[in-house]
Design a protein around this motif. Structure first.
Motif, PDB file in Angstrom:
ATOM      1  N   ALA A 244      12.165  10.165   2.783  1.00 30.88           N
ATOM      2  CA  ALA A 244      10.968   9.815   3.556  1.00 30.88           C
ATOM      3  C   ALA A 244      11.322   9.592   5.020  1.00 30.88           C
ATOM      4  CB  ALA A 244      10.316   8.569   2.969  1.00 30.88           C
ATOM      5  N   ARG A 245      12.435   8.939   5.263  1.00 32.98           N
ATOM      6  CA  ARG A 245      12.831   8.620   6.640  1.00 32.98           C
ATOM      7  C   ARG A 245      13.109   9.883   7.458  1.00 32.98           C
ATOM      8  NH1 ARG A 245      16.219   5.166   5.343  1.00 32.98           N
ATOM      9  NH2 ARG A 245      18.185   6.313   5.485  1.00 32.98           N
ATOM     10  N   ILE A 246      13.674  10.892   6.836  1.00 34.78           N
ATOM     11  CA  ILE A 246      13.957  12.147   7.553  1.00 34.78           C
ATOM     12  C   ILE A 246      12.668  12.762   8.093  1.00 34.78           C
ATOM     13  CG2 ILE A 246      14.770  14.522   7.268  1.00 34.78           C
ATOM     14  CD1 ILE A 246      16.846  13.395   5.257  1.00 34.78           C
ATOM     15  N   GLY A 247      11.622  12.762   7.285  1.00 33.78           N
ATOM     16  CA  GLY A 247      10.340  13.281   7.746  1.00 33.78           C
ATOM     17  C   GLY A 247       9.731  12.433   8.839  1.00 33.78           C
TER      18      GLY A 247
ATOM     19  N   VAL B  57      -0.882   2.151  -0.361  1.00 31.91           N
ATOM     20  CA  VAL B  57       0.119   1.113  -0.601  1.00 31.91           C
ATOM     21  C   VAL B  57       0.425   0.446   0.733  1.00 31.91           C
ATOM     22  CG1 VAL B  57       2.477   0.615  -1.329  1.00 31.91           C
ATOM     23  CG2 VAL B  57       1.144   2.357  -2.539  1.00 31.91           C
ATOM     24  N   ALA B  58       0.370  -0.882   0.757  1.00 30.25           N
ATOM     25  CA  ALA B  58       0.739  -1.653   1.951  1.00 30.25           C
ATOM     26  C   ALA B  58       1.562  -2.835   1.474  1.00 30.25           C
ATOM     27  CB  ALA B  58      -0.495  -2.100   2.711  1.00 30.25           C
ATOM     28  N   ALA B  59       2.878  -2.642   1.460  1.00 27.32           N
ATOM     29  CA  ALA B  59       3.778  -3.693   0.978  1.00 27.32           C
ATOM     30  C   ALA B  59       5.171  -3.440   1.536  1.00 27.32           C
ATOM     31  CB  ALA B  59       3.819  -3.708  -0.553  1.00 27.32           C
ATOM     32  N   GLY B  60       5.761  -4.484   2.120  1.00 30.18           N
ATOM     33  CA  GLY B  60       7.098  -4.335   2.671  1.00 30.18           C
ATOM     34  C   GLY B  60       7.160  -3.182   3.658  1.00 30.18           C
ATOM     35  N   PRO B  61       8.132  -2.289   3.522  1.00 29.79           N
ATOM     36  CA  PRO B  61       8.250  -1.156   4.460  1.00 29.79           C
ATOM     37  C   PRO B  61       7.237  -0.045   4.207  1.00 29.79           C
ATOM     38  CG  PRO B  61       9.951  -1.015   2.789  1.00 29.79           C
ATOM     39  CD  PRO B  61       9.231  -2.302   2.544  1.00 29.79           C
ATOM     40  N   ALA B  62       6.433  -0.173   3.170  1.00 26.84           N
ATOM     41  CA  ALA B  62       5.471   0.882   2.827  1.00 26.84           C
ATOM     42  C   ALA B  62       4.095   0.584   3.397  1.00 26.84           C
ATOM     43  CB  ALA B  62       5.380   1.035   1.315  1.00 26.84           C
ATOM     44  N   ASP B  63       3.495   1.572   4.007  1.00 29.57           N
ATOM     45  CA  ASP B  63       2.110   1.483   4.454  1.00 29.57           C
ATOM     46  C   ASP B  63       1.562   2.908   4.555  1.00 29.57           C
ATOM     47  OD1 ASP B  63      -0.364   1.024   5.483  1.00 29.57           O
ATOM     48  OD2 ASP B  63       0.320  -0.037   7.292  1.00 29.57           O
TER      49      ASP B  63
ATOM     50  N   LEU C  22       6.717   9.111  -1.213  1.00 28.37           N
ATOM     51  CA  LEU C  22       5.344   9.029  -0.702  1.00 28.37           C
ATOM     52  C   LEU C  22       5.071   7.659  -0.088  1.00 28.37           C
ATOM     53  CD1 LEU C  22       3.284  10.839  -3.511  1.00 28.37           C
ATOM     54  CD2 LEU C  22       4.119  11.787  -1.350  1.00 28.37           C
ATOM     55  N   ASN C  23       5.455   6.599  -0.777  1.00 26.89           N
ATOM     56  CA  ASN C  23       5.175   5.248  -0.288  1.00 26.89           C
ATOM     57  C   ASN C  23       5.727   4.999   1.113  1.00 26.89           C
ATOM     58  OD1 ASN C  23       4.077   4.802  -2.790  1.00 26.89           O
ATOM     59  ND2 ASN C  23       5.389   3.067  -3.334  1.00 26.89           N
ATOM     60  N   LEU C  24       6.918   5.523   1.379  1.00 22.21           N
ATOM     61  CA  LEU C  24       7.594   5.225   2.643  1.00 22.21           C
ATOM     62  C   LEU C  24       7.319   6.268   3.721  1.00 22.21           C
ATOM     63  CD1 LEU C  24      11.025   4.104   1.130  1.00 22.21           C
ATOM     64  CD2 LEU C  24       9.156   2.640   1.913  1.00 22.21           C
ATOM     65  N   SER C  25       6.527   7.276   3.409  1.00 23.03           N
ATOM     66  CA  SER C  25       6.240   8.319   4.388  1.00 23.03           C
ATOM     67  C   SER C  25       5.215   7.837   5.410  1.00 23.03           C
ATOM     68  CB  SER C  25       5.712   9.574   3.693  1.00 23.03           C
ATOM     69  OG  SER C  25       5.462  10.596   4.632  1.00 23.03           O
TER      70      SER C  25
END
Length: 328
Positions: free
Chosen positions: A196-199, A230-236, A281-284
């Motif tokens: 996810a981080r790469i994208g 999803v909105a939790a921790g590093p995910a939004d 998906l969560n971290l994208s």
């Protein structure tokens, strides 16, 4: 009677004819010295005009054009004799019609696409690495898994990388910058959070993760997975849910039409599924979807996915869906 003086007879001059010929030759030489230069000048002028005409008609100027399907070098065409920052010496400026043609042939110029080939053929040799848990916002999940395979041993990791390579070429031919999460150049992984981080770091305009399923053999067909909110921790995912849904529908429709693969009989609704438990998906932070191209445990699906021609159609469908999404 008048008296006369008698003249002796005159002998013919043997040189008189030769003299007359000499006079005529001198006159001809004078005439030639005047006429020939004039004729020569006229002939040379005619030749110059004729050559100029041939040069123009035989070698018309050609505007730069890149046909559809040709790959353009990142640095573009070069001319060593042209000064830096100036058009190539002698090259005509592109006409508006040529520019329009170039835009039509490179509809994704200036766009960045992330392609994520699921899993890695080396994951099985690095179980400790791929089994460690990573934060996906609303839970912690394994870094990665080994993926599945057909009964004949064709692995999901091999399949996904092959389809991604084919799709990358099509997208690059259309002008896109294509970023991969891995290119068979890593011993394992990367982990789902890094994918996810790469994208995100590439600021991709859209992202697709390519997979194949390992469901019970009775199930068949493909499905597209879209992110839940999803909105939790590093995910939004709040900013990407709607655009990801639009991308997902386009991918579902295009994949079905171009591959002939039916939508899944065992999961989702009409080939679409929404999930909140996938770290990719969560971290994208960019619009992203997954596609499970078929069930590798099903004989029919496995046969199709093992066929290079079918994989080319699958890649074409992925590229066409992304193109429609980014240009629509």
């Amino acid at each position: 009677m008048t008296g006369r003086t008698t003249q002796p007879p005159v002998e013919p001059d043997p040189h008189s004819g030769r003299e007359r010929r000499a006079v005529r030759l001198r006159r001809a030489a004078k005439l030639t010295s005047v006429v020939l230069p004039v004729c020569l000048i006229g002939w040379l002028s005619w030749q110059a005009v004729a050559n100029s005409t041939r040069d123009v008609t035989s070698h018309p100027a050609v505007s730069p054009h890149y046909a559809e399907g040709d790959r353009v070098d990142a640095d573009g065409p070069s001319d060593a004799a042209a000064p830096a920052g100036s058009p190539s010496a002698g090259a005509p400026a592109p006409s508006p019609s040529a520019s329009a043609a170039g835009a039509a042939n490179l509809p994704l110029a200036g766009r960045t696409v992330l392609l994520d080939p699921g899993h890695n053929t080396g994951n099985a040799k690095h179980t400790a690495d791929i089994n460690r848990k990573v934060d996906i916002g609303n839970s912690r999940k394994e870094c990665d898994t080994t993926g599945t395979s057909t009964d004949a041993g064709y692995s999901e990791a091999e399949y996904t990388l092959d389809v991604v390579h084919r799709a990358r070429q099509i997208l690059q031919d259309r002008g896109a910058t294509v970023v991969l999460t891995q290119d068979g150049d890593r011993p394992w992984g990367p982990c789902i959070d890094e994918r996810a981080r790469i994208g995100n770091e590439a600021k991709a305009d859209a992202a697709v993760s390519i997979h194949a399923d390992g469901a019970p053999a009775s199930g068949s067909g493909f499905h597209v997975i879209m992110p839940a909110k999803v909105a939790a921790g590093p995910a939004d995912t709040s900013a990407i849910v709607d655009p990801s849904h639009r991308l997902g529908v386009l991918l579902r429709d295009t994949f079905k039409a171009q591959t002939g693969e039916p939508t899944s009989t065992y999961i989702g609704q009409q080939g679409l599924d929404t999930r909140s438990d996938l770290g990719g998906l969560n971290l994208s932070k960019v619009p992203k979807v997954f596609i499970e191209c078929g069930n590798m445990r099903n004989t029919g699906d496995a046969g199709r996915m093992s066929d290079p021609e079918w994989r080319q159609r699958a890649a074409q469908a992925v590229a066409d869906a992304l193109t429609s999404y980014l240009t629509g």
